[in-house]
Design a protein around this motif. Structure first.
Motif, short mmCIF file in Angstrom:
data_model
loop_
_atom_site.label_atom_id
_atom_site.label_comp_id
_atom_site.label_asym_id
_atom_site.label_seq_id
_atom_site.Cartn_x
_atom_site.Cartn_y
_atom_site.Cartn_z
N THR A 68 0.83 -1.20 0.00
CA THR A 68 0.00 0.00 0.00
C THR A 68 0.87 1.25 0.00
O THR A 68 0.57 2.23 -0.70
CB THR A 68 -0.96 0.01 1.20
OG1 THR A 68 -1.68 -1.23 1.23
CG2 THR A 68 -1.94 1.16 1.12
N LEU A 91 -6.97 5.78 0.43
CA LEU A 91 -5.96 4.77 0.77
C LEU A 91 -5.46 4.94 2.21
O LEU A 91 -5.13 3.96 2.88
CB LEU A 91 -4.77 4.83 -0.19
CG LEU A 91 -5.03 4.37 -1.62
CD1 LEU A 91 -3.82 4.63 -2.50
CD2 LEU A 91 -5.40 2.90 -1.65
N LEU A 106 -5.70 2.20 5.60
CA LEU A 106 -4.37 1.83 6.09
C LEU A 106 -4.24 2.18 7.58
O LEU A 106 -3.67 1.41 8.35
CB LEU A 106 -3.29 2.53 5.26
CG LEU A 106 -1.87 2.03 5.44
CD1 LEU A 106 -1.74 0.56 5.06
CD2 LEU A 106 -0.90 2.87 4.61
#
Length: 179
Positions: A36, A54, A58
């Motif tokens: 990631t 994102l 995360l």
């Protein structure tokens, strides 16, 4: 060509880490983190933006990782890591335009994953490599100090190195400070 490069890295990063550490929930979690971070770094290099879609998952997965997989990390360690990030990066963000809001959010996210004292090693590596790269741009490529440089790749590199070389960094930090 770029897509082939990205896909190659998304395969090589997990394989490298699994080869070094073996297969476990910890390894799979770190593989998820590094993959990631690589995607975030690529997007930052292309757009100078780190997408929240994102960062939020995360960050949440980092909290879940700490609670259920890496149970040796305490809430105090996480708090110290977040405090350290606040002391190092927040003044730079508030007083200058040399670091963006996405970089701050990414550094907090990495702090949740790595916690204290690993975040200290990650930040030292991050800042050192960013400074060296900036000097390279200024001295050899004749860029000026206002040239934009995406910071996510340096944050990612610092996190990756801090995890891979955890024991070595801990020994060095122990000699410098009282952990």
């Amino acid at each position: 060509m770029k897509k082939l490069f990205i896909k190659s890295f998304l395969v090589l990063i997990p394989l490298l880490y699994i080869n070094i550490c073996g297969i476990s929930l910890h390894t799979l979690s770190m593989t998820f983190l590094f993959s990631t971070l690589f995607i975030i770094s690529y997007i930052d290099c292309q757009t100078y933006i780190i997408p929240n879609y994102l960062l939020a998952p995360l960050f949440i997965s980092g909290l879940l990782y700490q609670k259920y997989i890496c149970t040796t990390i305490s809430v105090v360690d996480t708090g110290l890591a977040l405090l350290f990030i606040s002391i190092v990066f927040l003044p730079v963000y508030l007083l200058s335009s040399s670091i963006g809001g996405g970089d701050i959010k990414l550094s907090y996210t990495i702090a949740v994953w790595l916690s204290y004292p690993d975040i200290i090693g990650a930040v030292l590596i991050t800042v050192s490599t960013a400074i060296l790269f900036s000097l390279y741009l200024i001295i050899y490529l004749k860029k000026n100090t206002s040239t934009l440089i995406p910071f996510a790749p340096f944050l990612s590199l610092g996190a990756f190195a801090a995890v891979l070389f955890h024991d070595h960094i801990a020994n060095i930090l122990e000699k410098w400070t009282l952990l």
